[in-house]
Design a protein around this motif. Structure first.
Motif, short mmCIF file in Angstrom:
data_model
loop_
_atom_site.label_atom_id
_atom_site.label_comp_id
_atom_site.label_asym_id
_atom_site.label_seq_id
_atom_site.Cartn_x
_atom_site.Cartn_y
_atom_site.Cartn_z
N THR A 195 0.85 -1.19 0.00
CA THR A 195 0.00 0.00 0.00
C THR A 195 0.88 1.24 0.00
OG1 THR A 195 -1.90 1.09 1.07
CG2 THR A 195 -0.20 0.23 2.52
N SER A 213 1.35 5.38 0.84
CA SER A 213 0.84 6.40 1.75
C SER A 213 -0.02 7.38 0.96
CB SER A 213 2.00 7.14 2.42
OG SER A 213 2.83 7.75 1.45
N THR A 214 -0.75 8.22 1.67
CA THR A 214 -1.68 9.14 1.01
C THR A 214 -0.97 10.11 0.08
OG1 THR A 214 -3.08 9.00 2.99
CG2 THR A 214 -3.57 10.75 1.43
N LYS A 246 5.65 7.14 0.46
CA LYS A 246 6.05 5.91 1.14
C LYS A 246 5.30 4.71 0.54
CE LYS A 246 6.65 8.18 5.65
NZ LYS A 246 5.77 9.35 5.49
N ILE A 297 9.02 -0.52 5.27
CA ILE A 297 8.58 0.77 4.74
C ILE A 297 9.69 1.34 3.86
CG2 ILE A 297 7.74 3.07 5.32
CD1 ILE A 297 6.91 1.98 8.03
N ARG A 320 -3.86 -0.13 5.93
CA ARG A 320 -4.33 1.14 5.36
C ARG A 320 -3.69 2.31 6.11
NH1 ARG A 320 -6.60 1.32 0.66
NH2 ARG A 320 -8.11 -0.28 1.26
N PHE A 321 -3.22 3.30 5.35
CA PHE A 321 -2.71 4.54 5.94
C PHE A 321 -3.87 5.43 6.38
CE2 PHE A 321 1.54 3.86 4.19
CZ PHE A 321 2.34 4.54 5.13
N ASN A 322 -3.63 6.18 7.47
CA ASN A 322 -4.55 7.25 7.84
C ASN A 322 -4.50 8.31 6.73
OD1 ASN A 322 -5.70 9.67 8.94
ND2 ASN A 322 -5.31 8.90 10.99
N ASP A 375 0.28 10.68 7.44
CA ASP A 375 1.13 9.68 6.79
C ASP A 375 2.13 9.03 7.74
OD1 ASP A 375 0.10 9.64 4.23
OD2 ASP A 375 1.25 11.38 3.60
N SER A 376 2.12 9.44 9.00
CA SER A 376 2.97 8.78 9.98
C SER A 376 2.22 7.68 10.72
CB SER A 376 3.52 9.79 10.99
OG SER A 376 2.46 10.33 11.78
N CYS A 377 0.97 7.45 10.35
CA CYS A 377 0.13 6.49 11.06
C CYS A 377 -0.55 5.56 10.07
CB CYS A 377 -0.93 7.22 11.90
SG CYS A 377 -2.17 6.15 12.65
N PHE A 378 -0.53 4.26 10.36
CA PHE A 378 -1.30 3.30 9.57
C PHE A 378 -1.80 2.18 10.47
CE2 PHE A 378 3.04 1.74 9.35
CZ PHE A 378 2.92 0.37 9.48
#
Length: 306
Positions: free
Chosen positions: A86, A88-89, A93, A107, A130-132, A136-139
């Motif tokens: 996946t 990142s938004t 990443k 990562i 899934r990324f928040n 982008d520092s949280c999934f």
């Protein structure tokens, strides 16, 4: 299966990545993998595809969906293959989940072909990541009887929260059990209570709260429930959304609303149904894939990806 742009669809078969132009009915192929492809992910903004493979030391290829040219090949630290990918938004990443016994996470800053973090997660299988969308520092990851929140800080990857999930679902009423096999109520109840709660798919639903944006995670599970995790608590939003069968995919989108502002939740299950819910998890539409003329000749009609 992932949409690469408005008129193209990207998917894979064996070791070949395929981009289908749905208007012209023309396929183009990415053939740089030497071994079988195991997963695929689409860049959130560009026409870029990432594919992972099955191998003792698997590679991840990032390639252009228009030109079929390889942008970068990432060497992973996984063993056996890549299970999930996946972006990142912001697309900077790329996260991969390994097929090894400890379901490792790696990562990448993929444009620089650089691995920035790696760690093992444990022995619980992971089925969704899934990324928040606003951090982008949280999934989040989910899978066999668990969900986990992960935080990225520089080259450090930490598990901020790990929640064990247990079966609290109420079995469906009636004389038909799992896979529509007639059983007694007591047999069905016992069967259902013995089932493990496996979170099979994940997405984020976001909404405004004052001047900030709140993002909560929504899940589908093997019991047919739609659930969520918010304010550090896990609970079921709609029991038996797909009665007695697993929900294999869930997607939150605003593409189905006329004003593009209202979020809809789309779920697909092994009952052959695609259901569309509003943000309050009220059923708005149901599509029976078994009655669709285009796919009525398929022998095994189940929805596995949206």
């Amino acid at each position: 299966m992932h949409v690469a742009c408005q008129k193209n669809i990207a998917y894979y078969s064996s070791r070949v990545g395929v981009v289908l132009n749905t208007n012209r009915r023309i396929q183009t192929f990415y053939q740089s993998h030497k071994l079988k492809i195991s997963c695929i992910a689409k860049h959130p903004t560009d026409r870029i595809i990432a594919t992972g493979e099955v191998n003792v030391q698997p590679l991840v290829h990032v390639w252009d969906a228009d030109t079929m040219e390889t942008l970068v090949v990432l060497r992973t630290a996984h063993k056996g293959g890549v299970l999930h990918l996946t972006f990142s938004t912001d697309g900077r990443k790329l996260i991969s989940i390994g097929m090894d016994r400890t379901f490792s996470i790696e990562i990448f800053r993929w444009r620089q072909a650089r691995s920035i973090a790696f760690r093992n997660t444990g022995y619980y299988p992971i089925f969704g990541i899934r990324f928040n969308p606003y951090d982008d520092s949280c999934f989040f990851t989910c899978g066999y009887q668990h969900l986990a929140e992960w935080r990225i800080k520089g080259s450090h990857l930490t598990c901020a929260k790990f929640v064990n999930i247990y079966n609290t679902s109420v079995p469906p009423a009636g004389g038909e059990g799992i896979n529509n096999v007639p059983v007694s109520d007591s047999e069905q109840k016992q069967y259902f209570m013995n089932q493990k709660n496996i979170l099979t798919c994940i997405d984020f639903i976001s909404f405004r709260q004052g001047h900030s944006i709140q993002s909560d995670v929504v899940f589908g599970n093997n019991l047919g429930d739609i659930s969520t995790y918010c304010n550090s608590k896990y609970f079921v939003l709609f029991e038996q959304a797909h009665p007695g069968v697993p929900i294999n995919c869930i997607r939150v989108t605003n593409a189905l609303s006329l004003d593009r502002k209202s979020c809809m939740v789309v779920t697909g299950g092994e009952d052959g149904l695609v259901k569309i819910w509003n943000a309050s998890i009220q059923l708005k539409q149901m599509i029976d894939l078994r009655q669709s003329v285009d796919i009525q000749d398929l022998k095994n009609i189940k929805s596995y990806g949206i």
